[in-house]
Design an enzyme around this catalytic site. Sequence first.
Site, PDB file in Angstrom:
ATOM      1  N   LEU A  49     108.277  31.940  62.205  1.00  0.00           N
ATOM      2  CA  LEU A  49     109.320  32.688  63.275  1.00  0.00           C
ATOM      3  C   LEU A  49     110.256  33.280  62.383  1.00  0.00           C
ATOM      4  O   LEU A  49     110.939  32.400  61.537  1.00  0.00           O
ATOM      5  CB  LEU A  49     109.839  31.599  64.485  1.00  0.00           C
ATOM      6  CG  LEU A  49     108.697  30.940  65.065  1.00  0.00           C
ATOM      7  CD1 LEU A  49     109.606  29.886  66.072  1.00  0.00           C
ATOM      8  CD2 LEU A  49     107.883  31.849  65.810  1.00  0.00           C
ATOM      9  N   GLY A  52     113.441  38.138  64.683  1.00  0.00           N
ATOM     10  CA  GLY A  52     112.705  39.206  65.388  1.00  0.00           C
ATOM     11  C   GLY A  52     112.081  38.387  66.772  1.00  0.00           C
ATOM     12  O   GLY A  52     112.370  38.431  67.879  1.00  0.00           O
ATOM     13  N   HIS A  53     111.444  37.220  66.210  1.00  0.00           N
ATOM     14  CA  HIS A  53     110.846  36.329  67.622  1.00  0.00           C
ATOM     15  C   HIS A  53     112.044  35.672  68.230  1.00  0.00           C
ATOM     16  O   HIS A  53     111.992  35.657  69.462  1.00  0.00           O
ATOM     17  CB  HIS A  53     110.043  35.071  66.745  1.00  0.00           C
ATOM     18  CG  HIS A  53     109.013  35.509  65.937  1.00  0.00           C
ATOM     19  ND1 HIS A  53     108.845  35.652  64.348  1.00  0.00           N
ATOM     20  CD2 HIS A  53     107.730  35.803  66.266  1.00  0.00           C
ATOM     21  CE1 HIS A  53     107.845  35.914  64.159  1.00  0.00           C
ATOM     22  NE2 HIS A  53     107.011  36.123  65.300  1.00  0.00           N
ATOM     23  N   LYS A 165     107.701  45.995  67.479  1.00  0.00           N
ATOM     24  CA  LYS A 165     107.022  46.314  65.822  1.00  0.00           C
ATOM     25  C   LYS A 165     105.407  46.501  66.206  1.00  0.00           C
ATOM     26  O   LYS A 165     105.144  47.441  65.351  1.00  0.00           O
ATOM     27  CB  LYS A 165     107.502  45.225  64.965  1.00  0.00           C
ATOM     28  CG  LYS A 165     107.110  45.559  63.527  1.00  0.00           C
ATOM     29  CD  LYS A 165     107.627  44.638  62.391  1.00  0.00           C
ATOM     30  CE  LYS A 165     106.990  43.676  62.503  1.00  0.00           C
ATOM     31  NZ  LYS A 165     105.644  43.614  61.793  1.00  0.00           N
ATOM     32  N   GLN A 169      99.972  46.772  69.970  1.00  0.00           N
ATOM     33  CA  GLN A 169      99.488  45.683  70.535  1.00  0.00           C
ATOM     34  C   GLN A 169     100.177  45.580  71.783  1.00  0.00           C
ATOM     35  O   GLN A 169      99.396  45.257  72.734  1.00  0.00           O
ATOM     36  CB  GLN A 169     100.056  44.600  69.366  1.00  0.00           C
ATOM     37  CG  GLN A 169      99.996  43.189  70.255  1.00  0.00           C
ATOM     38  CD  GLN A 169     100.250  42.083  69.217  1.00  0.00           C
ATOM     39  OE1 GLN A 169      99.598  41.454  68.693  1.00  0.00           O
ATOM     40  NE2 GLN A 169     101.573  41.422  69.445  1.00  0.00           N
ATOM     41  N   SER A 202     106.967  38.482  59.329  1.00  0.00           N
ATOM     42  CA  SER A 202     106.806  37.053  59.005  1.00  0.00           C
ATOM     43  C   SER A 202     106.027  37.745  57.467  1.00  0.00           C
ATOM     44  O   SER A 202     106.143  36.673  56.308  1.00  0.00           O
ATOM     45  CB  SER A 202     105.621  36.471  59.583  1.00  0.00           C
ATOM     46  OG  SER A 202     106.069  36.226  61.122  1.00  0.00           O
ATOM     47  N   ARG A 203     105.474  38.619  57.332  1.00  0.00           N
ATOM     48  CA  ARG A 203     104.904  39.009  55.983  1.00  0.00           C
ATOM     49  C   ARG A 203     105.806  39.556  54.968  1.00  0.00           C
ATOM     50  O   ARG A 203     105.506  39.591  53.912  1.00  0.00           O
ATOM     51  CB  ARG A 203     103.713  40.209  56.374  1.00  0.00           C
ATOM     52  CG  ARG A 203     102.637  39.551  57.169  1.00  0.00           C
ATOM     53  CD  ARG A 203     101.540  40.621  57.110  1.00  0.00           C
ATOM     54  NE  ARG A 203     100.227  39.838  57.790  1.00  0.00           N
ATOM     55  CZ  ARG A 203      99.784  40.037  59.010  1.00  0.00           C
ATOM     56  NH1 ARG A 203     100.522  40.683  59.948  1.00  0.00           N
ATOM     57  NH2 ARG A 203      98.713  39.337  59.510  1.00  0.00           N
TER      58      ARG A 203
HETATM   59  O1  PAF Z   1     102.148  39.286  67.589  1.00  0.00           O
HETATM   60  C1  PAF Z   1     101.583  38.039  67.303  1.00  0.00           C
HETATM   61  O2  PAF Z   1     102.353  37.443  66.543  1.00  0.00           O
HETATM   62  C2  PAF Z   1     100.158  38.042  67.698  1.00  0.00           C
HETATM   63  O3  PAF Z   1      99.411  39.020  67.260  1.00  0.00           O
HETATM   64  C3  PAF Z   1     100.160  37.276  69.012  1.00  0.00           C
HETATM   65  C4  PAF Z   1     100.513  38.377  70.099  1.00  0.00           C
HETATM   66  C5  PAF Z   1     100.797  35.944  69.037  1.00  0.00           C
HETATM   67  C6  PAF Z   1      98.629  37.050  69.080  1.00  0.00           C
HETATM   68  O4  PAF Z   1      97.936  36.081  68.453  1.00  0.00           O
END
Ligand code: PAF
Length: 295
Positions: A49, A52-53, A165, A169, A202-203
């Site tokens: 984390l 951003g999270h 970001k 997704q 995270s990367r």
């Molecule tokens: O964005 C992420 O961290 C992942 O793709 C998620 C949504 C937790 C699914 O594993």
Amino acid sequence: MGLSPLQSIHMTEKNSIKVVDKIKDMQTLSSNIRKEGRIISFVPTMGALHEGHLSLIRKAKEKGEFLVVSIFVNPTQFGPNEDYKKYTRDLESDLRKIKEIGVDVVFSPDINEIYPDGFETYVEVQELQKPLCGQFRPGHFKGVGTIVLKLFNIVKPDIAIFGEKDYQQLKIIQKMARDLHLEIEVIGLPIIREDDGLALSSRNAYLSKKEREQARALSEALGEIRMRFNQGQNDISDLIHEGREVLNKSLIYDIDYLEIRNGNTLEGKEKAKSGDLVAIAAKIGHTRLIDNIKL
Ligand code: PAF
């Protein structure tokens, strides 16, 4: 007096946060909370984390009455040569970071709990998964859609929050929620950036000092495109050319894509207009980073 919704649920307490690791326990707990009429807000994560999270989790705290965060590094969204094995896993440290926010429960299952032997059902959002990252990470969004739907069925949230970001997704999950009639409001929140513009990820932790310097060029390239668009340029191939120049000046040549697409449908186009998405994925050393902005 009725039973507390937490009663009879097996959970451990780590860093003063309740951690549930079994699907059945999480489902029972969520059902109990819903029976009380409380709004469940949910932030799914893979851990590692960062700020951003935390911004997503804080917003989820504001929006709901019972806050669940999941931490699960989902194997089905990683390709065979990607960083599944080396992805940072440090539950204790993640729990420390969210301690002050007031998370009600962290759901942190192990891999066999989520993907038992014989698992064979997947979810795919056919068209939206094709462009951008979909071209370079085959199967990635199938893995994402599947795990997110599983987590939705386990956590039973009213509201789920994702970062912009991972823009593609977010769009895929919103479409999945609409197409499958999920009664969940899927909310996207803006990217959080370092002072020099690098999108938090995270990367970023994988970058060497020199790579970290180079990485700022990603947001600079997006910024250059937006600046030229604001000055009246709208030919997409010209705009992309300008963006690539910025990347090349920082010796970034390993570019999966730098594209301008419709911000809702992600369809390609020739002329840019307001609301379009400018998205990039590029490798800095061995680290693949993504970023985007809206025009
Ligand atoms: O964005 C992420 O961290 C992942 O793709 C998620 C949504 C937790 C699914 O594993």
